[in-house]
Scaffold this active site. Sequence first.
Site, PDB file in Angstrom:
ATOM      1  N   LYS A 145      -7.964  35.047   4.134  1.00  0.00           N
ATOM      2  CA  LYS A 145      -7.479  36.097   5.057  1.00  0.00           C
ATOM      3  C   LYS A 145      -6.079  35.733   5.541  1.00  0.00           C
ATOM      4  O   LYS A 145      -5.802  34.581   5.877  1.00  0.00           O
ATOM      5  CB  LYS A 145      -8.410  36.200   6.262  1.00  0.00           C
ATOM      6  CG  LYS A 145      -7.789  37.047   7.374  1.00  0.00           C
ATOM      7  CD  LYS A 145      -8.791  37.682   8.256  1.00  0.00           C
ATOM      8  CE  LYS A 145      -9.306  36.746   9.335  1.00  0.00           C
ATOM      9  NZ  LYS A 145     -10.377  37.397  10.085  1.00  0.00           N
ATOM     10  N   ASP A 167     -13.817   6.398 -20.145  1.00  0.00           N
ATOM     11  CA  ASP A 167     -13.237   6.881 -21.389  1.00  0.00           C
ATOM     12  C   ASP A 167     -13.099   8.406 -21.327  1.00  0.00           C
ATOM     13  O   ASP A 167     -14.071   9.142 -21.491  1.00  0.00           O
ATOM     14  CB  ASP A 167     -14.162   6.467 -22.539  1.00  0.00           C
ATOM     15  CG  ASP A 167     -13.690   7.057 -23.859  1.00  0.00           C
ATOM     16  OD1 ASP A 167     -12.544   7.541 -23.894  1.00  0.00           O
ATOM     17  OD2 ASP A 167     -14.471   7.036 -24.825  1.00  0.00           O
TER      18      ASP A 167
HETATM   19  C1  LIG Z   1     -12.957  35.522  11.971  1.00  0.00           C
HETATM   20  S1  LIG Z   1     -13.931  34.092  12.247  1.00  0.00           S
HETATM   21  C2  LIG Z   1     -14.834  33.932  10.734  1.00  0.00           C
HETATM   22  C3  LIG Z   1     -15.970  34.898  10.586  1.00  0.00           C
HETATM   23  C4  LIG Z   1     -16.859  34.541   9.413  1.00  0.00           C
HETATM   24  N1  LIG Z   1     -16.177  34.734   8.145  1.00  0.00           N
HETATM   25  C5  LIG Z   1     -18.129  35.369   9.372  1.00  0.00           C
HETATM   26  O1  LIG Z   1     -18.274  36.144   8.446  1.00  0.00           O
HETATM   27  O2  LIG Z   1     -18.979  35.204  10.247  1.00  0.00           O
HETATM   28  C6  LIG Z   1     -12.714  32.828  12.065  1.00  0.00           C
HETATM   29  C7  LIG Z   1     -13.263  31.433  12.212  1.00  0.00           C
HETATM   30  O3  LIG Z   1     -12.255  30.500  11.832  1.00  0.00           O
HETATM   31  C8  LIG Z   1     -12.512  29.316  12.568  1.00  0.00           C
HETATM   32  N2  LIG Z   1     -11.342  28.418  12.561  1.00  0.00           N
HETATM   33  C9  LIG Z   1     -10.135  28.649  13.143  1.00  0.00           C
HETATM   34  N3  LIG Z   1      -9.346  27.569  12.991  1.00  0.00           N
HETATM   35  C10 LIG Z   1     -10.050  26.650  12.269  1.00  0.00           C
HETATM   36  C11 LIG Z   1      -9.756  25.344  11.798  1.00  0.00           C
HETATM   37  N4  LIG Z   1      -8.576  24.771  12.038  1.00  0.00           N
HETATM   38  N5  LIG Z   1     -10.713  24.663  11.096  1.00  0.00           N
HETATM   39  C12 LIG Z   1     -11.918  25.246  10.872  1.00  0.00           C
HETATM   40  N6  LIG Z   1     -12.252  26.487  11.297  1.00  0.00           N
HETATM   41  C13 LIG Z   1     -11.336  27.190  11.988  1.00  0.00           C
HETATM   42  C14 LIG Z   1     -12.823  29.860  13.958  1.00  0.00           C
HETATM   43  O4  LIG Z   1     -13.500  28.891  14.729  1.00  0.00           O
HETATM   44  C15 LIG Z   1     -13.666  31.086  13.648  1.00  0.00           C
HETATM   45  O5  LIG Z   1     -15.038  30.798  13.716  1.00  0.00           O
END
Ligand SMILES: C[S@@+](CC[C@H](N)C(=O)[O-])C[C@H]1O[C@@H](n2cnc3c(N)ncnc32)[C@H](O)[C@@H]1O
Length: 313
Positions: free
Chosen positions: A258, A174
């Site tokens: 990002k 509901d």
């Molecule tokens: C710049 S690093 C992130 C750093 C993190 N924010 C930190 O503060 O430690 C980018 C990450 O995105 C991950 N990544 C890239 N492609 C991805 C996907 N398709 N699925 C999940 N993670 C992914 C990479 O393996 C990598 O570890």
Amino acid sequence: MFPLGYPLLVSRAIFRGVLLRRCVRLQSGKSRSSSQNKWLDRQSNDHYTKEAKLQDFKSRAAFKLIEIDDKFQLFKRNQHQSILDLGFAPGAWSQVARMRSNENSVILGVDILACKPPKGVNSIQANILSKKTQEYIRWFFRDNFNLNRVDTLDKVKGFLHDDDNNITNNNSQDATSPENFENTVRSRYPVDVIVSDMYDISSPNTGYWNNLTNMPYYRLANTTGIKIKDHEQSIDLCDAALVTAIDLLKPGGAFVCKIYTGKSDADFKRRLRHVFNKVASFKPLASRQESKETYFVGLQKKANVDKLKVFTE
Ligand SMILES: C[S@@+](CC[C@H](N)C(=O)[O-])C[C@H]1O[C@@H](n2cnc3c(N)ncnc32)[C@H](O)[C@@H]1O
């Protein structure tokens, strides 16, 4: 006349000489490529890298999220939040989320790499480009799994388990009762904040024979240097994060993503405006000036977002 063992002595001497030259080169760093040397110099002189070490952060990326949070107030000390960190490895952003959120908040990191999460953070190793990953995220937050203790999510849900019935059942309650309405919204949209620092890496596609089916190199943490390729790969991951936000982020929720800037930025921003009431872009000081990366922030997610419209209009 040369003594009998002369050729052996000469070849030994040459061999020693080669070894010695190699050692000297290794010590002086000359065997590294110039870009490797540049990177090492930059890292060792970088203020944020030094500070990250001092403050026990996994990487200097922590300071980017700190700046973003200072400006947009993502994390709340006085309220329980479910926080999803996409591409969390090695875990600096998750550390910041843990530090700045309420102690009862739940944080889940997802990364395509297998990586041990920081203390107080749960993690799933999965590819965000897979629909199944979203289901795992939903189950995790909705059913309060604790992946730090036992890998219950995997044991209970298994890969082929389909749990969507629960969502349908909740919908048939509901909806006029405020409590049921709240439960339905919670189970459908269990996440309060999504942050994504995901970055694609280019696969080494020459010089080796890829004999694997799961393409472990199809995820990277560095840019290729080919601007268009980096941008397009980044947009793919941003879109995957946005789809996750449309499907799992609660109305009112916040989103950070990002982006490696390029010609499709405006299109992505337009898609964000379909989903969020407030949209901004922000380049933290901790993000290197020469880097093409910047961050898009979406605040106050709208209710009833039409995914088809987001991606077609
Ligand atoms: C710049 S690093 C992130 C750093 C993190 N924010 C930190 O503060 O430690 C980018 C990450 O995105 C991950 N990544 C890239 N492609 C991805 C996907 N398709 N699925 C999940 N993670 C992914 C990479 O393996 C990598 O570890």
